[in-house]
Design a protein around this motif. Sequence first.
Motif, mmCIF file in Angstrom:
data_model
loop_
_atom_site.group_PDB
_atom_site.id
_atom_site.type_symbol
_atom_site.label_atom_id
_atom_site.label_comp_id
_atom_site.label_asym_id
_atom_site.label_seq_id
_atom_site.Cartn_x
_atom_site.Cartn_y
_atom_site.Cartn_z
ATOM 1 N N LEU A 54 -15.327 -8.626 1.995
ATOM 2 C CA LEU A 54 -15.876 -7.872 0.876
ATOM 3 C C LEU A 54 -15.196 -6.516 0.733
ATOM 4 O O LEU A 54 -15.180 -5.944 -0.352
ATOM 5 C CB LEU A 54 -17.380 -7.710 1.022
ATOM 6 N N TYR A 55 -14.688 -5.988 1.825
ATOM 7 C CA TYR A 55 -13.854 -4.790 1.755
ATOM 8 C C TYR A 55 -12.939 -4.761 2.960
ATOM 9 O O TYR A 55 -13.088 -5.532 3.907
ATOM 10 C CB TYR A 55 -14.662 -3.495 1.607
ATOM 11 N N GLN A 56 -11.967 -3.837 2.904
ATOM 12 C CA GLN A 56 -11.007 -3.696 3.997
ATOM 13 C C GLN A 56 -10.533 -2.253 4.076
ATOM 14 O O GLN A 56 -10.716 -1.479 3.143
ATOM 15 C CB GLN A 56 -9.836 -4.648 3.827
ATOM 16 N N PHE A 57 -9.941 -1.933 5.194
ATOM 17 C CA PHE A 57 -9.413 -0.602 5.453
ATOM 18 C C PHE A 57 -7.902 -0.705 5.610
ATOM 19 O O PHE A 57 -7.406 -0.985 6.701
ATOM 20 C CB PHE A 57 -10.022 -0.023 6.740
ATOM 21 N N PRO A 58 -7.132 -0.494 4.537
ATOM 22 C CA PRO A 58 -5.672 -0.612 4.636
ATOM 23 C C PRO A 58 -5.050 0.405 5.589
ATOM 24 O O PRO A 58 -4.097 0.102 6.287
ATOM 25 C CB PRO A 58 -5.189 -0.366 3.201
ATOM 26 N N ARG A 69 -10.531 -0.496 0.343
ATOM 27 C CA ARG A 69 -10.307 -1.461 -0.733
ATOM 28 C C ARG A 69 -11.464 -2.455 -0.744
ATOM 29 O O ARG A 69 -11.801 -3.046 0.274
ATOM 30 C CB ARG A 69 -8.989 -2.198 -0.516
ATOM 31 N N HIS A 70 -12.068 -2.606 -1.921
ATOM 32 C CA HIS A 70 -13.165 -3.564 -2.090
ATOM 33 C C HIS A 70 -12.648 -4.831 -2.760
ATOM 34 O O HIS A 70 -11.692 -4.796 -3.522
ATOM 35 C CB HIS A 70 -14.276 -2.967 -2.964
ATOM 36 N N SER A 71 -13.339 -5.936 -2.521
ATOM 37 C CA SER A 71 -13.021 -7.178 -3.221
ATOM 38 C C SER A 71 -13.552 -7.084 -4.648
ATOM 39 O O SER A 71 -14.325 -6.184 -4.987
ATOM 40 C CB SER A 71 -13.639 -8.376 -2.498
#
Length: 151
Positions: free
Chosen positions: A53-57, A120-122
């Motif tokens: 659902l989200y990530q930390f680039p 970053r969110h989906s």
Amino acid sequence: MNTVKQLKKSSLPFSPKRSYSGKRHNLSAFGSTLLLASLLGTYLDLYFVGKQLYQFPIRPFPEIFSINIAFTLVGLPLFTLLFLYVSNRMTPFKRFLFIFMMSLFVAVFEKQAEALGYFRHSDEWKHYYSCIGYFLYMLLIWRFHTWRSNK
């Protein structure tokens, strides 16, 4: 060592020795609350990152951790400490409004973090999820802290 005893005929009320366990108890409440905040934040991030659902680039040790451990181990406890410090000095109604306003601020902050590339969110993610989630998170943290402080 000299000690002063109260006269038996004195009209002044007896003043027992004060205990300093209150400060130690309060530090214990703060410490356990900060630990809970960090652990809860870490596991929630692991869950939501795992669900994509989200990530930390941009994050420390990206080859080891899928979440931003700097945020969950440093940023979130510092935020929680500030939140508890301010909340302790408020009436219940003002505290409710403060928690509400802070949860709205988080959604704005997340948008800024996305623009900077830290987050970053989906496409399925709605930012009101963050508002509701942080509102419940801060409410839970506050309730835990008051429970630990009164224990």
